[in-house]
Design a protein around this motif. Structure first.
Motif, PDB file in Angstrom:
ATOM      1  N   GLY A  33       0.834  -1.454   0.156  1.00  0.00           N
ATOM      2  CA  GLY A  33      -0.009   0.051  -0.089  1.00  0.00           C
ATOM      3  C   GLY A  33       1.149   1.192  -0.296  1.00  0.00           C
ATOM      4  N   SER A  34       2.095   0.809   0.306  1.00  0.00           N
ATOM      5  CA  SER A  34       3.027   1.901  -0.030  1.00  0.00           C
ATOM      6  C   SER A  34       4.311   2.372  -1.123  1.00  0.00           C
ATOM      7  CB  SER A  34       2.778   2.686   1.377  1.00  0.00           C
ATOM      8  OG  SER A  34       4.413   1.956   2.549  1.00  0.00           O
ATOM      9  N   ILE A  35       4.851   3.213  -1.311  1.00  0.00           N
ATOM     10  CA  ILE A  35       5.954   3.038  -2.044  1.00  0.00           C
ATOM     11  C   ILE A  35       7.135   4.294  -1.171  1.00  0.00           C
ATOM     12  CG2 ILE A  35       7.634   2.617  -4.107  1.00  0.00           C
ATOM     13  CD1 ILE A  35       5.461   1.182  -4.721  1.00  0.00           C
ATOM     14  N   PRO A  36       8.239   4.126  -0.478  1.00  0.00           N
ATOM     15  CA  PRO A  36       8.895   5.266  -0.936  1.00  0.00           C
ATOM     16  C   PRO A  36      10.411   5.516  -1.836  1.00  0.00           C
ATOM     17  CG  PRO A  36      10.309   3.097   0.763  1.00  0.00           C
ATOM     18  CD  PRO A  36       8.740   2.398   0.058  1.00  0.00           C
ATOM     19  N   VAL A  37       9.892   6.975  -1.774  1.00  0.00           N
ATOM     20  CA  VAL A  37      10.122   7.693  -3.192  1.00  0.00           C
ATOM     21  C   VAL A  37      11.412   8.093  -2.750  1.00  0.00           C
ATOM     22  CG1 VAL A  37       9.861   9.720  -4.737  1.00  0.00           C
ATOM     23  CG2 VAL A  37       8.045   8.334  -3.888  1.00  0.00           C
ATOM     24  N   CYS A  38      12.619   7.424  -3.573  1.00  0.00           N
ATOM     25  CA  CYS A  38      14.189   8.481  -3.177  1.00  0.00           C
ATOM     26  C   CYS A  38      14.248   8.951  -4.801  1.00  0.00           C
ATOM     27  CB  CYS A  38      14.474   6.368  -3.010  1.00  0.00           C
ATOM     28  SG  CYS A  38      13.874   5.767  -1.510  1.00  0.00           S
ATOM     29  N   LEU A  44      16.069   9.107   0.658  1.00  0.00           N
ATOM     30  CA  LEU A  44      14.013   9.034   1.053  1.00  0.00           C
ATOM     31  C   LEU A  44      13.663  10.740   0.480  1.00  0.00           C
ATOM     32  CD1 LEU A  44      11.872   7.940   1.279  1.00  0.00           C
ATOM     33  CD2 LEU A  44      12.785   8.506   4.434  1.00  0.00           C
ATOM     34  N   LEU A  45      13.084  10.981  -0.564  1.00  0.00           N
ATOM     35  CA  LEU A  45      12.710  12.228  -0.945  1.00  0.00           C
ATOM     36  C   LEU A  45      11.302  11.991   0.111  1.00  0.00           C
ATOM     37  CD1 LEU A  45      13.849  12.245  -4.376  1.00  0.00           C
ATOM     38  CD2 LEU A  45      15.075  13.496  -2.119  1.00  0.00           C
ATOM     39  N   GLY A  46      10.403  10.907   0.084  1.00  0.00           N
ATOM     40  CA  GLY A  46       9.134  10.978  -0.027  1.00  0.00           C
ATOM     41  C   GLY A  46       8.381   9.754   0.137  1.00  0.00           C
TER      42      GLY A  46
END
Length: 142
Positions: A33-38, A44-46
């Motif tokens: 249900g979620s994916i880190p944005v890098c 880690l950006l978001g």
């Protein structure tokens, strides 16, 4: 026990320029249900959740060709690998979140989900307490 002992180390990440459609399909394929944005250095950006895609994306007319940068949560709450499980579940409760990116000097090294805590016999009660707090409706601000 520390976060490093319970976190998932192999984490699928997205880039800011990934399309909403691509990330939504990755979530579907991985059943997450979620994916880190890098960035390319894994800084880690978001983080983007399925809810972000719906509430900030689709409901605002941002279709599948828009980028994740348009809908992601910037500056997500995160913990270090050395954070205690107790502190991590408190952070989850306070922020009503089910997943915490784990960062070391700004670099993503894992993710801790409430499920990672719940499967540990000695933390079942903490996971249940955290999930209760996470699931409580937010109180409207006055």
């Amino acid at each position: 026990m520390k976060v490093r002992d319970a976190m998932t180390k192999e984490v699928k990440v997205a880039r800011e320029d990934s399309t909403i459609e691509y990330v939504a399909n990755e979530m579907k394929n991985l059943n997450i249900g979620s994916i880190p944005v890098c960035d390319i250095n894994n800084k880690l950006l978001g983080i983007v959740t399925d809810r972000d895609i719906v509430v900030r994306g689709l409901s605002q007319g941002k279709g599948g060709n828009y980028t994740i940068k348009d809908v992601m949560t910037t500056n997500p709450v995160s913990v270090s690998p050395e954070t205690s499980i107790h502190e991590a579940t408190d952070i989850m409760s306070q922020n009503q979140i089910r997943r915490l990116p784990v960062v070391d000097n700004g670099t993503l090294v894992g993710i801790l989900a409430i499920g990672d805590v719940a499967v540990r016999d000695n933390f079942i009660d903490q996971a249940g307490d955290a999930l209760s707090s996470i699931s409580e409706p937010s109180k409207p601000s006055m």
